[in-house]
Motif scaffolding. Structure first.
Motif, PDB file in Angstrom:
ATOM      1  N   ARG A  55       5.017   0.263   1.261  1.00 19.00           N
ATOM      2  CA  ARG A  55       6.461   0.500   1.295  1.00 19.00           C
ATOM      3  C   ARG A  55       6.782   1.277   2.560  1.00 19.00           C
ATOM      4  N   ASP A  56       7.772   0.832   3.252  1.00 16.62           N
ATOM      5  CA  ASP A  56       8.222   1.532   4.463  1.00 16.62           C
ATOM      6  C   ASP A  56       7.094   1.730   5.468  1.00 16.62           C
ATOM      7  N   GLY A  57       6.199   0.726   5.585  1.00 20.49           N
ATOM      8  CA  GLY A  57       5.132   0.795   6.560  1.00 20.49           C
ATOM      9  C   GLY A  57       3.968   1.655   6.187  1.00 20.49           C
ATOM     10  N   ARG A  58       3.920   2.129   4.941  1.00 15.00           N
ATOM     11  CA  ARG A  58       2.765   2.921   4.519  1.00 15.00           C
ATOM     12  C   ARG A  58       2.392   2.569   3.085  1.00 15.00           C
ATOM     13  N   PHE A  59       1.175   2.852   2.729  1.00 16.00           N
ATOM     14  CA  PHE A  59       0.692   2.550   1.380  1.00 16.00           C
ATOM     15  C   PHE A  59       1.062   3.687   0.454  1.00 16.00           C
TER      16      PHE A  59
END
Length: 60
Positions: A55-59
């Motif tokens: 989500r949003d470029g991060r896990f």
């Protein structure tokens, strides 16, 4: 004697209705049981209801 015949006829009507309703109830209960069995079970997840993932470029 006419009163006794009327009562007997009504009792027979009610007995028939009783059997019909009992059959309908059994059918409804069986269908509900089928629906419970067929109902999908959600996969287990975190208590928050969100599953881990990107989500949003991060896990998260």
């Amino acid at each position: 004697m006419l009163e006794l015949e009327r009562i007997t006829a009504r009792r027979n009507e009610l007995d028939t209705l009783d059997k019909e309703l009992a059959n309908q109830l059994a059918e409804v209960q069986a269908e509900r049981e089928e629906l419970v069995i067929a109902e999908p079970v959600p996969p287990p997840g975190p208590p928050s209801g969100r599953r881990p993932g990107w989500r949003d470029g991060r896990f998260c």
